[in-house]
Design a protein around this motif. Structure first.
Motif, PDB file in Angstrom:
ATOM      1  N   ASN A   1      -9.490  -4.436  10.363  1.00 51.45           N
ATOM      2  CA  ASN A   1      -9.149  -3.527   9.227  1.00 51.45           C
ATOM      3  C   ASN A   1      -7.734  -2.976   9.178  1.00 51.45           C
ATOM      4  OD1 ASN A   1     -11.887  -3.097   8.834  1.00 51.45           O
ATOM      5  ND2 ASN A   1     -12.345  -1.652  10.408  1.00 51.45           N
ATOM      6  N   SER A   2      -7.002  -3.226  10.403  1.00 54.60           N
ATOM      7  CA  SER A   2      -5.688  -2.777  10.379  1.00 54.60           C
ATOM      8  C   SER A   2      -4.799  -3.916   9.461  1.00 54.60           C
ATOM      9  CB  SER A   2      -4.999  -2.951  11.739  1.00 54.60           C
ATOM     10  OG  SER A   2      -5.706  -1.597  12.470  1.00 54.60           O
ATOM     11  N   ALA A   3      -5.343  -5.151   9.807  1.00 55.41           N
ATOM     12  CA  ALA A   3      -4.654  -6.216   8.947  1.00 55.41           C
ATOM     13  C   ALA A   3      -4.625  -5.952   7.487  1.00 55.41           C
ATOM     14  CB  ALA A   3      -5.013  -7.532   9.370  1.00 55.41           C
ATOM     15  N   ILE A   4      -5.720  -5.649   6.998  1.00 57.60           N
ATOM     16  CA  ILE A   4      -6.160  -5.341   5.535  1.00 57.60           C
ATOM     17  C   ILE A   4      -5.249  -4.173   4.999  1.00 57.60           C
ATOM     18  CG2 ILE A   4      -7.891  -4.494   3.748  1.00 57.60           C
ATOM     19  CD1 ILE A   4     -10.033  -5.815   5.659  1.00 57.60           C
ATOM     20  N   LYS A   5      -5.130  -3.017   5.813  1.00 55.92           N
ATOM     21  CA  LYS A   5      -4.440  -1.987   5.458  1.00 55.92           C
ATOM     22  C   LYS A   5      -3.134  -2.341   5.348  1.00 55.92           C
ATOM     23  CE  LYS A   5      -3.396   2.555   6.847  1.00 55.92           C
ATOM     24  NZ  LYS A   5      -3.488   3.823   8.102  1.00 55.92           N
ATOM     25  N   LEU A   6      -2.289  -3.140   6.471  1.00 55.38           N
ATOM     26  CA  LEU A   6      -1.216  -3.575   6.617  1.00 55.38           C
ATOM     27  C   LEU A   6      -0.539  -4.521   5.230  1.00 55.38           C
ATOM     28  CD1 LEU A   6       1.672  -3.996   8.361  1.00 55.38           C
ATOM     29  CD2 LEU A   6       0.507  -5.987   9.205  1.00 55.38           C
ATOM     30  N   ASN A   7      -1.710  -5.329   4.913  1.00 51.67           N
ATOM     31  CA  ASN A   7      -1.438  -6.191   3.919  1.00 51.67           C
ATOM     32  C   ASN A   7      -1.417  -5.458   2.608  1.00 51.67           C
ATOM     33  OD1 ASN A   7      -0.926  -8.809   2.352  1.00 51.67           O
ATOM     34  ND2 ASN A   7      -3.159  -8.536   1.802  1.00 51.67           N
TER      35      ASN A   7
ATOM     36  N   VAL B   1      -0.607  -2.241   1.727  1.00 50.92           N
ATOM     37  CA  VAL B   1       0.501  -1.356   1.508  1.00 50.92           C
ATOM     38  C   VAL B   1       1.940  -2.226   1.112  1.00 50.92           C
ATOM     39  CG1 VAL B   1       1.993   0.136   2.965  1.00 50.92           C
ATOM     40  CG2 VAL B   1      -0.287   0.661   2.964  1.00 50.92           C
ATOM     41  N   ASN B   2       2.137  -3.292   2.092  1.00 50.05           N
ATOM     42  CA  ASN B   2       3.245  -3.942   2.066  1.00 50.05           C
ATOM     43  C   ASN B   2       2.973  -4.746   0.534  1.00 50.05           C
ATOM     44  OD1 ASN B   2       5.184  -4.028   4.754  1.00 50.05           O
ATOM     45  ND2 ASN B   2       3.003  -4.004   5.204  1.00 50.05           N
ATOM     46  N   SER B   3       2.124  -5.288   0.486  1.00 51.41           N
ATOM     47  CA  SER B   3       2.018  -6.104  -1.075  1.00 51.41           C
ATOM     48  C   SER B   3       2.337  -5.196  -1.997  1.00 51.41           C
ATOM     49  CB  SER B   3       0.539  -6.779  -1.265  1.00 51.41           C
ATOM     50  OG  SER B   3       0.380  -7.751  -0.139  1.00 51.41           O
ATOM     51  N   TRP B   4       1.923  -3.970  -2.058  1.00 50.73           N
ATOM     52  CA  TRP B   4       1.779  -2.895  -3.170  1.00 50.73           C
ATOM     53  C   TRP B   4       3.436  -2.708  -3.313  1.00 50.73           C
ATOM     54  CZ3 TRP B   4       1.221  -0.559  -7.438  1.00 50.73           C
ATOM     55  CH2 TRP B   4       1.920   0.607  -7.722  1.00 50.73           C
ATOM     56  N   ASN B   5       4.185  -2.355  -2.035  1.00 51.54           N
ATOM     57  CA  ASN B   5       5.567  -2.176  -1.923  1.00 51.54           C
ATOM     58  C   ASN B   5       6.349  -3.171  -2.567  1.00 51.54           C
ATOM     59  OD1 ASN B   5       5.045   0.452  -0.918  1.00 51.54           O
ATOM     60  ND2 ASN B   5       5.193  -0.248   1.291  1.00 51.54           N
ATOM     61  N   ALA B   6       5.958  -4.537  -2.255  1.00 55.15           N
ATOM     62  CA  ALA B   6       6.595  -5.350  -2.740  1.00 55.15           C
ATOM     63  C   ALA B   6       6.369  -5.664  -3.985  1.00 55.15           C
ATOM     64  CB  ALA B   6       6.089  -6.858  -1.987  1.00 55.15           C
ATOM     65  N   SER B   7       5.409  -5.469  -4.542  1.00 57.04           N
ATOM     66  CA  SER B   7       5.255  -5.590  -6.295  1.00 57.04           C
ATOM     67  C   SER B   7       6.024  -4.499  -6.987  1.00 57.04           C
ATOM     68  CB  SER B   7       3.630  -5.423  -6.613  1.00 57.04           C
ATOM     69  OG  SER B   7       3.615  -3.722  -6.531  1.00 57.04           O
ATOM     70  N   THR B   8       6.380  -3.399  -6.317  1.00 53.56           N
ATOM     71  CA  THR B   8       7.436  -2.570  -7.000  1.00 53.56           C
ATOM     72  C   THR B   8       8.752  -2.921  -7.108  1.00 53.56           C
ATOM     73  OG1 THR B   8       7.732  -0.946  -4.918  1.00 53.56           O
ATOM     74  CG2 THR B   8       5.645  -0.589  -6.476  1.00 53.56           C
ATOM     75  N   ILE B   9       9.226  -3.599  -6.000  1.00 50.57           N
ATOM     76  CA  ILE B   9      10.339  -4.139  -6.068  1.00 50.57           C
ATOM     77  C   ILE B   9      10.798  -5.669  -6.888  1.00 50.57           C
ATOM     78  CG2 ILE B   9      12.439  -5.116  -4.701  1.00 50.57           C
ATOM     79  CD1 ILE B   9      11.529  -3.355  -2.507  1.00 50.57           C
ATOM     80  N   LEU B  10       9.774  -6.261  -6.841  1.00 51.35           N
ATOM     81  CA  LEU B  10       9.578  -7.685  -7.556  1.00 51.35           C
ATOM     82  C   LEU B  10       9.542  -7.323  -9.107  1.00 51.35           C
ATOM     83  CD1 LEU B  10       6.976  -9.602  -5.553  1.00 51.35           C
ATOM     84  CD2 LEU B  10       9.253 -10.190  -5.835  1.00 51.35           C
TER      85      LEU B  10
ATOM     86  N   LYS C   1       0.805  -9.730 -10.018  1.00 47.98           N
ATOM     87  CA  LYS C   1      -0.029 -10.250  -9.096  1.00 47.98           C
ATOM     88  C   LYS C   1      -0.480  -9.081  -7.771  1.00 47.98           C
ATOM     89  CE  LYS C   1      -1.844 -14.299  -6.432  1.00 47.98           C
ATOM     90  NZ  LYS C   1      -1.668 -15.506  -5.944  1.00 47.98           N
ATOM     91  N   LEU C   2       0.757  -8.968  -7.527  1.00 43.31           N
ATOM     92  CA  LEU C   2       0.605  -7.958  -6.105  1.00 43.31           C
ATOM     93  C   LEU C   2       0.560  -6.479  -6.498  1.00 43.31           C
ATOM     94  CD1 LEU C   2       3.397  -9.138  -3.971  1.00 43.31           C
ATOM     95  CD2 LEU C   2       1.064 -10.036  -3.902  1.00 43.31           C
ATOM     96  N   PHE C   3       0.549  -6.118  -7.854  1.00 43.59           N
ATOM     97  CA  PHE C   3       0.430  -4.957  -8.409  1.00 43.59           C
ATOM     98  C   PHE C   3      -0.968  -4.443  -8.136  1.00 43.59           C
ATOM     99  CE2 PHE C   3       0.025  -1.643 -11.710  1.00 43.59           C
ATOM    100  CZ  PHE C   3       1.160  -1.000 -11.565  1.00 43.59           C
ATOM    101  N   ASP C   4      -1.928  -5.410  -8.088  1.00 44.35           N
ATOM    102  CA  ASP C   4      -3.126  -5.010  -7.975  1.00 44.35           C
ATOM    103  C   ASP C   4      -3.454  -4.351  -6.568  1.00 44.35           C
ATOM    104  OD1 ASP C   4      -4.238  -5.547 -10.385  1.00 44.35           O
ATOM    105  OD2 ASP C   4      -5.805  -6.815  -9.663  1.00 44.35           O
ATOM    106  N   PHE C   5      -2.672  -4.704  -5.857  1.00 43.84           N
ATOM    107  CA  PHE C   5      -2.853  -3.888  -4.231  1.00 43.84           C
ATOM    108  C   PHE C   5      -2.816  -2.295  -4.232  1.00 43.84           C
ATOM    109  CE2 PHE C   5      -2.399  -8.321  -2.910  1.00 43.84           C
ATOM    110  CZ  PHE C   5      -3.494  -8.436  -1.872  1.00 43.84           C
ATOM    111  N   GLY C   6      -2.224  -1.977  -5.275  1.00 42.32           N
ATOM    112  CA  GLY C   6      -2.048  -0.476  -5.653  1.00 42.32           C
ATOM    113  C   GLY C   6      -3.625   0.014  -5.677  1.00 42.32           C
ATOM    114  N   LEU C   7      -4.531  -0.815  -5.995  1.00 47.91           N
ATOM    115  CA  LEU C   7      -5.956  -0.213  -6.096  1.00 47.91           C
ATOM    116  C   LEU C   7      -6.443   0.203  -4.677  1.00 47.91           C
ATOM    117  CD1 LEU C   7      -7.326  -2.853  -8.751  1.00 47.91           C
ATOM    118  CD2 LEU C   7      -6.561  -0.299  -9.232  1.00 47.91           C
ATOM    119  N   ARG C   8      -6.007  -0.365  -3.713  1.00 44.20           N
ATOM    120  CA  ARG C   8      -6.155  -0.431  -2.272  1.00 44.20           C
ATOM    121  C   ARG C   8      -5.450   0.300  -1.478  1.00 44.20           C
ATOM    122  NH1 ARG C   8      -8.721  -6.255  -1.344  1.00 44.20           N
ATOM    123  NH2 ARG C   8      -6.754  -6.150   0.158  1.00 44.20           N
TER     124      ARG C   8
END
Length: 580
Positions: free
Chosen positions: A224-230, A232-241, A252-259
């Protein structure tokens, strides 16, 4: 009964029974440190944070020197009240050092609080002390990297970054996957901040791959911690990319904003209504839409929806039928703006009431998608944007009425320019995205032949008073309230020959109407804008140019550029919306 029974039930994971016995012990005033320590921890575990806090505070009033209660209490309040937790952690650290215990927990907790308060040098000194006492642990290494990425990035050369990697990499080779991933995410963020995208993406990929491979062997809690970590960081990366024009990976990583969890009243970074499960209507994942029907779901931010709606005509070129679920604020606007598609049967618009009343039928659609998720499949190049404008049509009758009303009292003006100076969002983001009203007055003062129209939503009486003190010709129409009637506000935007605004919903209205617009873009701009100062145009809206705040927070050049634009008649003469 009472406390011993509570402890036994707690040890057996029977939390409901344990809570009952803890409360009985409390009612019987069987006050022992273990009662407050354990009962507070149980309440926090089951989500009763407020009551947990009350239990800890009662325990500390009776046992003020009890370290176990102090620690639990500090851990509970640190996220919301870090400065209240800080002296407690210092006290606990002092006690631990006196006992010559070897741990970095309190050092890291103290450093994390100092980092959140921008006290980076102090935080680094705390970590340095921890290294001298205990050596460099993985958790401590991650905290040091976070300090650098948060506040000391200007002092880091490429060699310094490489040294961090070399020094820390050996520590993490034997660490758990979750710890390794957190370190790689921290390194990735550090490189993002240092504008080294290749290495940022490299470590982002390392972290995501490690978690993907290791999650199957983790405990449920670590998974559960791994999912949360991934997330948040994937969403943050999408905003910079996206800001750096890597649309393929960014969307592609923008979809992590849904979670990914959001701070504030909004639960997720991208929140949307979900009238149907994935079993009822499969998610669209980029398959061909030829001969297919697609249900598109609105997301929570009105400006974002307007932005993504500009892409719907491209989807309609491929799809046999598109249905869009829209809020009541936007529904009348798009029923008019997209009437040609509605009339030919290729588009249907639905309200939330239609969804509740079963008028929206799952059997009509082959796929469903959040509106912000379409970009990763069909819009991975900046050239794919801004090709169907204007994409908004205002109410022509209301536009004529407003224009007649405004110009009857001001017929000598050569043009009408709409203005908006305050950004949207919450907390500090509003201030970061806004334009200081004194500076804004400086920007538009002296144009006696221009009638300025207030397009700013929300309470702005004090700002208008300030603007009028500079002898600026400005109309503020109290009959128009964009928060209550966005359609009428769109008509007000339409009467303008040009618009000057910060990056808020006004940009989506004027850009969608294809009106010449100057966006006063803060240095804290978000994923909707290309970061490079060479780019002076929105890739979403060709009529929108950019006047940027400088890196030193000065607006001086933006004021010069915008005043020149006004003097020259507000032309659309931008160079490029993107870097090829």
């Amino acid at each position: 009964m009472g406390l011993p029974s509570a402890i036994r039930a707690h040890a057996d994971k029977n939390l409901a029974l344990a809570a009952k016995h803890y409360q009985r012990a409390l009612d019987q005033k069987d006050y022992k440190p273990s009662l407050f320590q354990n009962y507070g921890a149980l309440l926090r575990e089951i989500g009763e944070v407020k009551k947990s806090k009350e239990i800890y505070e009662l325990g500390l009033s009776i046992f003020p020197d009890e370290l176990s209660i102090q620690r639990n209490y500090a851990n509970l309040i640190v996220s919301e009240h870090p400065l209240k937790a800080l002296p407690i952690y210092f006290r606990l650290l002092h006690e631990e050092l006196a006992l010559e215990k070897q741990t970095s927990f309190y050092f890291i907790s103290i450093s994390s609080i100092l980092r959140s308060c921008n006290a980076f040098d102090w935080a680094l000194e705390i970590c340095r002390s921890a290294v001298l006492l205990n050596g460099l642990s993985p958790d401590l290494a991650i905290e040091i990297v976070k300090i650098f990425q948060a506040g000391r990035i200007q002092q880091l050369s490429d060699k310094s970054l490489a040294d961090i990697e070399d020094i820390f990499a050996n520590i993490f080779r034997s660490s758990p996957v979750l710890t390794q991933a957190e370190f790689h995410y921290s390194l990735s963020w550090l490189y993002f901040q240092n504008s080294n995208l290749p290495l940022a993406i490299k470590y982002l990929t390392c972290a995501r791959s490690a978690l993907e491979a290791g999650v199957v062997s983790m405990t449920q809690a670590d998974a559960n911690s791994a999912i949360k970590l991934n997330d948040v960081n994937s969403w943050n990366a999408s905003t910079i990319l996206l800001q750096n024009q890597d649309f393929e990976l960014g969307w592609k990583l923008f979809d992590f904003g849904l979670r990914a969890k959001a701070v504030g009243p909004q639960a997720w970074q991208r929140a949307l209504p979900k009238p149907f499960t994935h079993n009822q209507i499969p998610l669209w994942r980029g398959q061909s839409l030829l001969g297919k029907s697609l249900l598109v779901l609105e997301e929570q931010a009105v400006g974002d929806v307007m932005q993504f709606m500009s892409l719907i005509p491209t989807i309609l070129e491929e799809c046999s039928h598109v249905g869009i679920l829209l809020s009541d604020r936007l529904l009348p606007i798009y029923k008019r703006s997209l009437v040609q598609y509605i009339s030919n049967g290729s588009l249907s618009l639905y309200s939330f009431a239609d969804s509740r009343n079963n008028i929206l039928d799952s059997g009509k659609f082959d796929y469903q998608t959040p509106i912000g998720s379409i970009c990763q499949y069909r819009f991975t190049l900046p050239q794919n944007y801004g090709n169907h404008l204007p994409c908004l049509i205002a109410n022509s009758v209301e536009v004529d009425q407003l224009k007649s009303t405004y110009l009857d009292s001001a017929s000598s003006f050569k043009s009408i320019v709409g203005i908006s100076w305050r950004g949207g969002g919450t907390g500090s983001r509003i201030k970061q995205k806004s334009f200081p009203i004194e500076k804004f007055a400086q920007l538009i003062s002296g144009f006696d032949d221009i009638l300025f129209v207030n397009l700013q939503y929300g309470d702005c009486e004090s700002a208008l008073k300030k603007l009028r003190s500079f002898k600026i010709n400005i109309i503020s129409d109290d009959s128009i309230n964009p928060l209550k009637n966005m359609d009428s506000w769109l008509s007000q935007v339409q009467i303008c020959d040009a618009v000057i605004s910060v990056a808020n919903t006004t940009i989506h209205a004027s850009g969608g109407l294809d009106i010449p617009t100057m966006c006063l873009l803060s240095q804290h701009s978000d994923w909707r804008w290309i970061k490079s100062p060479k780019v002076d145009q929105s890739y979403w809206y060709p009529s929108v140019g950019i006047a940027r705040q400088n890196d030193d927070s000065s607006w001086d050049q933006a004021i010069v550029d915008t005043r020149s634009w006004l003097r020259n008649g507000t032309p659309i003469q931008w160079s490029t919306p993107f870097i090829v």
